[in-house]
Design an enzyme around this catalytic site. Structure first.
Site, PDB file in Angstrom:
ATOM      1  CD  GLU A  68     -35.241   6.005 -43.468  1.00  0.00           C
ATOM      2  OE1 GLU A  68     -34.675   4.952 -43.833  1.00  0.00           O
ATOM      3  OE2 GLU A  68     -35.260   7.029 -44.164  1.00  0.00           O
ATOM      4  CB  CYS A 127     -31.224  -0.641 -40.635  1.00  0.00           C
ATOM      5  SG  CYS A 127     -30.511   0.994 -40.793  1.00  0.00           S
ATOM      6  CD  GLU A 186     -33.218  -5.920 -39.811  1.00  0.00           C
ATOM      7  OE1 GLU A 186     -34.234  -5.917 -39.105  1.00  0.00           O
ATOM      8  OE2 GLU A 186     -32.522  -4.917 -39.984  1.00  0.00           O
TER       9      GLU A 186
END
Ligand code: NAP
Length: 491
Positions: free
Chosen positions: A265, A299, A395
């Site tokens: 993940e 995320c 990100e």
């Protein structure tokens, strides 16, 4: 190895956390290297705990314990494992306030969000307690008259679990629950910034009566050494990792020699698309929920907000109004909606990305400069964002909302997919043909359509492309911890 009053004074039951590793049902409060590490509150800098800094030796011991415990754990009836998990679920709910306080203190998110995370984590424990009894096999008509074919599913064995700081309870619960439900045992390495939430889960499992060795926690700052042992040790059958794509790559390389099973993940770069025909209020509410939860440190956070030309200015104005209502501060203070970022390094990264956008012509409508206090960063609204800017590719992991203007459906699909990541995407629109087309064209494992909230234990959470593989939650999540075996019987 101690917990300080900055932590214990805030808890109804300070016994919920122990400042050490948990191996074979025992608390390991002494590091063989004699080292300890500090866990601090990012909102105040106060030290909460000094924890034994465990490394390779302790990891080996934890793996041995998990390996020794696994056959007996797998041999229990599914209902017996399910009942223990249900006991853990009850304890998590009973102690939710203390667990949430620990979480807010060690990672900073507002208390209400922390409590939401505890209940979300507990929901995975409950879901997989229920699923434990439904690990069904199959019978297949034989390929000859005298063969009988049966498919059974068995636990993979010992699972090494590595989790990040941004959801220190739920990311662990999402892995622990399916692993234990099917009969695997677990060695977990929590993030060094936030080991207390994992240790509290171990404490509750001790109270719930789980057998020794079924769950083990190795806290430590030497992530590379602990990770290497988990990946290289042949007694570990599988690695389940949540964290950055870069560390995920390293772990995959380390698992290559042993052809170890993995679930990954990893990072995201979520597009959040608002079409002209969207319900404006709903789109703004969705953007707020997706962007600012956990101060933008998730995320699945909206990382790039694409707004179609006709609705662009109205959307930006409404988003700005809502952002002005956010309150930055210590997560334990009433009314706070944005806590601190996790570290100074995180503030530096966000500052760099915003600086790069400004240098390339973006307009900083609100915020844009660190408050200078602890690791707080103000809600920041940016317009005129373009694909050349770093924040379009990386990100952000902070409360920064960059808005990109677009014209056509095809253009925005190309822009949205122009990333190596593929975790979550969101879009708002009402035309059913367009909704269907866009949903199918987005290369993401999770697509929120007219909603900014997509996390639930009943759905398969996970990514495509370099956001990883494997799914957590739902009936699909349990498969990651099972081997399929087919029995061919001649009669
Ligand atoms: P990270 O740096 O990759 O760390 C994650 C975990 O890996 C931590 O426990 C860390 O330990 C450990 N680690 C670091 N280097 C390691 C190594 N060489 N070998 C083994 N373990 C190692 O990520 P993060 O900054 O904590 O978390 C944020 C990232 O996680 C973001 O990219 C976010 O998108 C991703 N994330 C993904 C999901 C998802 O479901 N897809 C969910 C949440 C977060 P230390 O902390 O001790 O260094």
């Amino acid at each position: 190895m101690t917990l300080t009053p900055a932590l214990t004074d805030k808890l109804k039951n300070p016994r919920i956390v122990v400042a050490g590793g948990f191996t074979d049902g025992k608390w390991n409060t002494v590091s063989s290297r004699g080292k300890v590490f500090r866990v601090s509150n990012p909102a105040t800098g106060e030290v909460l705990a000094q924890i034994s800094d465990l490394s390779t030796k302790a990891t080996k011991e934890a793996i041995e314990a998990a390996h020794a415990a696994q056959p007996a754990w797998a041999a229990l009836a599914a209902k017996e494992r399910a009942d223990l998990l249900k006991g853990l679920n009850r304890l998590m709910i009973e102690h939710a306030d203390d667990l949430a306080t620990v979480l807010t203190l060690e990672m900073g998110k507002p208390f209400a969000e922390a409590k939401g995370e505890i209940l979300y984590g507990a929901a995975f424990i409950e879901w997989f307690a229920e699923e434990a009894r439904r690990v069904y096999g199959d019978t297949i008509p034989g390929h000859t008259a005298n063969t009988r074919i049966t498919v059974i599913k068995q636990p993979v064995g010992v699972v090494g679990v590595i989790t990040p700081w941004n959801f220190p309870n739920a990311m662990l619960a999402r892995k622990l629950a399916p692993a234990l439900a099917v009969g695997c045992t677990v060695v977990a390495k929590p993030a060094a910034e936030t080991p207390l939430s994992a240790l509290a889960i171990a404490r509750l499992m001790e109270w719930a009566g789980f057998p020794a060795g079924v769950f083990n926690v190795v806290p430590g700052t030497d992530a590379a050494a602990i990770g290497e042992e988990l990946c290289a040790n042949p007694k570990v059958a599988k690695i389940s990792f949540t964290g950055s794509t870069n560390v995920g790559r390293t772990l995959m390389r380390q698992c290559a020699d042993g052809i170890k099973r993995m679930s990954m993940e990893l990072g995201g770069n979520a597009p959040f698309i608002v079409f002209d025909d969207a319900d404006l209020d709903a789109a703004v509410a969705g953007a707020m929920a997706s962007k600012f939860r956990n101060a933008g440190q998730t995320c699945v956070c909206a990382n790039r907000i694409y707004v179609q030309s006709q609705i662009h200015d109205r959307f930006v104005a409404r988003l700005g109004e809502e952002m002005a209502r956010l309150k930055v501060g210590d997560g334990l203070e009433e009314g706070v909606t944005i806590g601190p970022l996790i570290t100074d390094k995180a503030v530096d990264k966000v500052t760099e990305l915003v600086g790069d956008a400004r240098d390339q012509g973006a307009v900083i409508v609100m915020g844009g400069t660190p408050t200078g206090e602890a690791t707080f960063y103000p809600p920041t609204l940016i317009t005129g964002a373009t694909k050349a800017m770093r924040l379009a590719r990386e990100e952000i992991f902070g409360p920064v909302a960059p808005v990109f203007r677009f014209e056509t459906v095809d253009e925005v699909i190309d822009l949205a997919n122009a990333t190596e990541f593929g975790l979550a995407a969101y879009f708002y629109g009402r035309d059913i043909a367009k909704v269907t087309r866009v949903a199918e064209a987005l290369q993401y494992g999770i697509v929120g359509i007219n909603t900014g909230l997509i996390s639930t234990e009943v759905a398969p959470f996970g990514g495509m492309k370099q956001s990883g593989f494997g799914r957590e939650g739902s009936k699909y999540g349990i498969e990651d911890y099972l081997d399929i075996k087919y029995l061919c019987l001649a009669v």
